[in-house]
Motif scaffolding. Structure first.
Motif, PDB file in Angstrom:
ATOM      1  N   HIS A   1       0.859  -1.189   0.000  1.00  0.00           N
ATOM      2  CA  HIS A   1       0.000   0.000   0.000  1.00  0.00           C
ATOM      3  C   HIS A   1       0.889   1.230   0.000  1.00  0.00           C
ATOM      4  O   HIS A   1       1.727   1.379   0.901  1.00  0.00           O
ATOM      5  CB  HIS A   1      -0.873   0.049   1.258  1.00  0.00           C
ATOM      6  CG  HIS A   1      -1.840  -1.065   1.387  1.00  0.00           C
ATOM      7  ND1 HIS A   1      -3.146  -0.946   0.999  1.00  0.00           N
ATOM      8  CD2 HIS A   1      -1.696  -2.324   1.859  1.00  0.00           C
ATOM      9  CE1 HIS A   1      -3.776  -2.091   1.242  1.00  0.00           C
ATOM     10  NE2 HIS A   1      -2.917  -2.934   1.760  1.00  0.00           N
TER      11      HIS A   1
ATOM     12  N   THR B   1       0.344   8.439  -1.630  1.00  0.00           N
ATOM     13  CA  THR B   1       1.095   9.484  -2.327  1.00  0.00           C
ATOM     14  C   THR B   1       1.040  10.786  -1.530  1.00  0.00           C
ATOM     15  O   THR B   1       0.310  10.897  -0.544  1.00  0.00           O
ATOM     16  CB  THR B   1       0.532   9.707  -3.749  1.00  0.00           C
ATOM     17  OG1 THR B   1      -0.834  10.111  -3.637  1.00  0.00           O
ATOM     18  CG2 THR B   1       0.644   8.446  -4.588  1.00  0.00           C
TER      19      THR B   1
ATOM     20  N   GLU C   1      -4.301   6.690  -2.157  1.00  0.00           N
ATOM     21  CA  GLU C   1      -3.703   5.405  -1.811  1.00  0.00           C
ATOM     22  C   GLU C   1      -3.752   4.464  -3.006  1.00  0.00           C
ATOM     23  O   GLU C   1      -4.770   4.368  -3.674  1.00  0.00           O
ATOM     24  CB  GLU C   1      -4.415   4.773  -0.617  1.00  0.00           C
ATOM     25  CG  GLU C   1      -3.702   3.546  -0.111  1.00  0.00           C
ATOM     26  CD  GLU C   1      -4.123   3.134   1.291  1.00  0.00           C
ATOM     27  OE1 GLU C   1      -3.886   1.963   1.629  1.00  0.00           O
ATOM     28  OE2 GLU C   1      -4.678   3.957   2.023  1.00  0.00           O
ATOM     29  N   ARG C   2      -2.628   3.803  -3.234  1.00  0.00           N
ATOM     30  CA  ARG C   2      -2.541   2.814  -4.315  1.00  0.00           C
ATOM     31  C   ARG C   2      -2.136   1.490  -3.710  1.00  0.00           C
ATOM     32  O   ARG C   2      -1.299   1.439  -2.807  1.00  0.00           O
ATOM     33  CB  ARG C   2      -1.520   3.237  -5.354  1.00  0.00           C
ATOM     34  CG  ARG C   2      -1.951   4.517  -6.040  1.00  0.00           C
ATOM     35  CD  ARG C   2      -1.459   4.745  -7.409  1.00  0.00           C
ATOM     36  NE  ARG C   2      -1.178   3.588  -8.220  1.00  0.00           N
ATOM     37  CZ  ARG C   2      -0.260   3.558  -9.168  1.00  0.00           C
ATOM     38  NH1 ARG C   2       0.480   4.633  -9.401  1.00  0.00           N
ATOM     39  NH2 ARG C   2      -0.065   2.497  -9.894  1.00  0.00           N
TER      40      ARG C   2
END
Length: 105
Positions: free
Chosen positions: A5, A8, A13-14
């Motif tokens: 997770h 940025t 959230e990516r």
């Protein structure tokens, strides 16, 4: 594959599948996040891969080395959970690791 997770700088959230055996920095860079400059390519000599590790995960990581600690001291954004992502080896045991990309110095 273990998941990573990434939060940025703008708070987005990516989640992506990471590659075990690579550093967290390499996983972030190779998944298209250009916020993490990683200018030295992972040599622990620039601190441009600074991240804040989620407190839940911080204690599970290998301790900071002296060089890493010295480089983090140069950042205005150092926190208790600061790490250089090039110094965190991503493993299957770190499945779900969450880090936030530190503000740029």
């Amino acid at each position: 594959m273990p998941r990573l997770h990434i939060v940025t700088r703008d708070g987005a959230e990516r989640l992506f599948e990471g590659k075990a055996g690579w550093s967290v920095m390499e996983n972030i860079r190779d998944n298209g996040l250009d916020e993490l400059l990683a200018l030295c390519g992972g040599c622990c000599s620039c601190a441009t891969c600074h991240v804040h590790v989620d407190p839940e995960w911080f204690g599970r990581l290998n301790p900071r080395g002296e060089d890493e600690d010295d480089l983090l001291d140069t950042s205005d954004h150092r926190a208790e959970t600061s790490r250089l992502s090039c110094q965190i080896l991503f493993t299957d045991e770190l499945d779900g690791l969450r880090v936030t990309i530190a503000p740029e110095d």
